[in-house]
Design an enzyme around this catalytic site. Structure first.
Site, short mmCIF file in Angstrom:
data_model
loop_
_atom_site.label_atom_id
_atom_site.label_comp_id
_atom_site.label_asym_id
_atom_site.label_seq_id
_atom_site.Cartn_x
_atom_site.Cartn_y
_atom_site.Cartn_z
N CYS A 56 3.54 6.06 7.67
CA CYS A 56 3.33 6.53 6.30
C CYS A 56 2.00 6.07 5.71
CB CYS A 56 4.47 6.09 5.40
SG CYS A 56 4.61 7.16 3.95
N HIS A 238 1.01 1.23 12.00
CA HIS A 238 1.41 1.08 10.60
C HIS A 238 0.16 0.90 9.76
CE1 HIS A 238 4.27 0.24 7.39
NE2 HIS A 238 3.41 -0.68 6.97
#
Length: 434
Positions: A56, A238
């Protein structure tokens, strides 16, 4: 010219059947994120939190823009969808167009905006980012990198080769991660012993730096990131919002588990193992509430409640008539008399305590209210009891008064235990479930 033959009426109305309409696919559920408002640089700023582990990059990018005051949200907004985040991001890109630029720069900027808009949706899932092991800002070029350049948000990583280790430098070279993996496969299949050795060294490097952060990379990060800079740090697929404060690197805490932890905003990045220290918005050390401590506090309350209940139970058992000690041939009338005597004794003791507690007007008023309410419940209960219940047939006066004015034992706690009925002595016919 002859007219074309007329088609039969039936044939005119016959049409090939239409293919069935494809079933409309359900749109995937819209991602919803909680906002955590923190004190940041003398003002309140929102932090978009994440409830599921995943790349994300959208959150990292938006949090960097929010903390830089480049994007603002309505005050005290609590929830925001991924679609709303994308709208805010798109508006910012369109509004941040440089004003005084040449025609060539303008065309280049518009092309970058077009390319960025085409891959903007990937921010919700993940970007194709391929690191190189030679510098903290060195990535293999992919269209996804345009987003960070366009937003003027630096993208960093810390997976570097120590230049003092010559054999690893030679084995890794200028390869990106994907290229290095392919090189290892080729070297292991080669008949050349030197190549096999080089592939083994490269494979060992990847294995020993599985955290994707080396101490050399950490040192380079600390020296490269500017003081107070808000950037994005890439590690283990990440993306995290990162800043530097007084020479120390910090990662923004976006885990939704810390949503109510006002004092947990940043986590220090000072080693490669990932066990940083939690800090507040002013970078003061603030450990979060220890789950064990919270659990222990809850457990202490449970233990106190249990001890109180146990004390009341023992007190009640000391007053109750032991059913097992009564002879089997005792009559209902004798049993009711014994129970009535026990009730009278308890009522007398209670009245003495009540007179002492009635010294203050507030206590007397509360006792009167409890008595009135409970007496109404007594009448309702006695009205439902069978006529075979000896408490009703032989008289429930003092027993009813005791239960009406003894709220600490709860609603009919003792009366349910002591009423003796022909239906089973331990069970009042008015309450068949007891």
């Amino acid at each position: 010219m002859e007219a074309p033959p007329e088609r039969p009426a039936e044939q005119e109305h016959q049409r090939p059947p239409s293919p069935p309409a494809p079933a409309r696919e359900r749109a995937p559920p819209q991602a919803v994120y909680h906002l955590k408002w923190v004190r940041w640089r003398e003002a309140s700023a929102p932090v978009v939190t994440q409830n599921e582990n995943g790349p994300c990059p959208l959150l990292a990018v938006m949090n960097a823009l929010l903390l830089a005051w480049k994007v603002t949200l309505p005050p005290m907004m609590e929830l925001i969808t991924a679609e709303q985040l994308m709208e805010y991001l798109g508006d910012y890109i369109l509004d941040s167009k440089p004003k005084e630029i040449s025609e060539i720069q303008r065309l280049n900027y518009e092309q970058n905006v077009s390319d960025a808009m085409a891959i903007l949706h990937k921010l919700q899932t993940g970007l194709d980012v391929n690191v190189k092991f030679t510098g903290v800002r060195v990535f293999e070029y992919t269209p996804e990198c345009i987003v960070f350049d366009l937003l003027d948000i630096p993208l960093y990583h810390g997976w570097l080769v120590d230049p003092q280790v010559g054999d690893i430098v030679k084995a890794v070279g200028n390869c990106s991660y994907n290229q290095l993996v392919e090189k290892i496969i080729c070297c292991k299949q080669s008949d050349n012993s030197e190549l096999r050795k080089e592939g083994s060294i490269a494979e060992q490097f990847l294995s020993s730096t599985a955290t994707q952060l080396t101490y050399h990379g950490l040192c380079e990060l600390t020296s490269t990131v500017q003081e107070g800079e808000l950037c994005v740090f890439f590690r283990n697929n990440h993306f995290s919002t990162m800043t530097k404060h007084k020479g120390q690197l910090y990662l923004l805490v976006t885990d939704q588990g810390f949503l109510t932890e006002d004092k947990v905003v940043w986590e220090s990045l000072h080693n490669v193992d990932g066990d940083g220290n939690f800090c507040d918005s002013e970078f003061h050390l603030r450990p979060p509430s220890d789950p064990e401590t919270v659990y222990q506090g809850q457990q202490d309350q449970i233990d106190q409640d249990y001890l109180m209940a146990l004390s009341l139970q023992q007190e009640q058992q000391s007053r109750d008539v032991s059913w097992e000690q009564l002879p089997e041939d005792v009559s209902d009338l004798e049993l009711a008399k014994k129970l009535q005597e026990e009730e009278d004794r308890q009522a007398s003791q209670f009245y003495q305590e009540q007179e002492q507690a009635a010294a203050t007007p507030a206590a007397a008023t509360a006792a009167t209210t409890a008595t009135t309410t409970a007496e109404g419940q007594v009448k309702g209960h006695l009205g439902n009891c069978s006529s075979s219940c000896h408490w009703r047939r032989e008289g429930c006066g003092s027993g009813a008064a005791f239960h009406a004015q003894n709220p600490k034992f709860g609603s009919w706690h003792i009366s349910r235990r002591l009423w003796a009925c022909k239906g089973g002595r331990k069970r009042c016919l008015g309450f068949p479930g007891i």
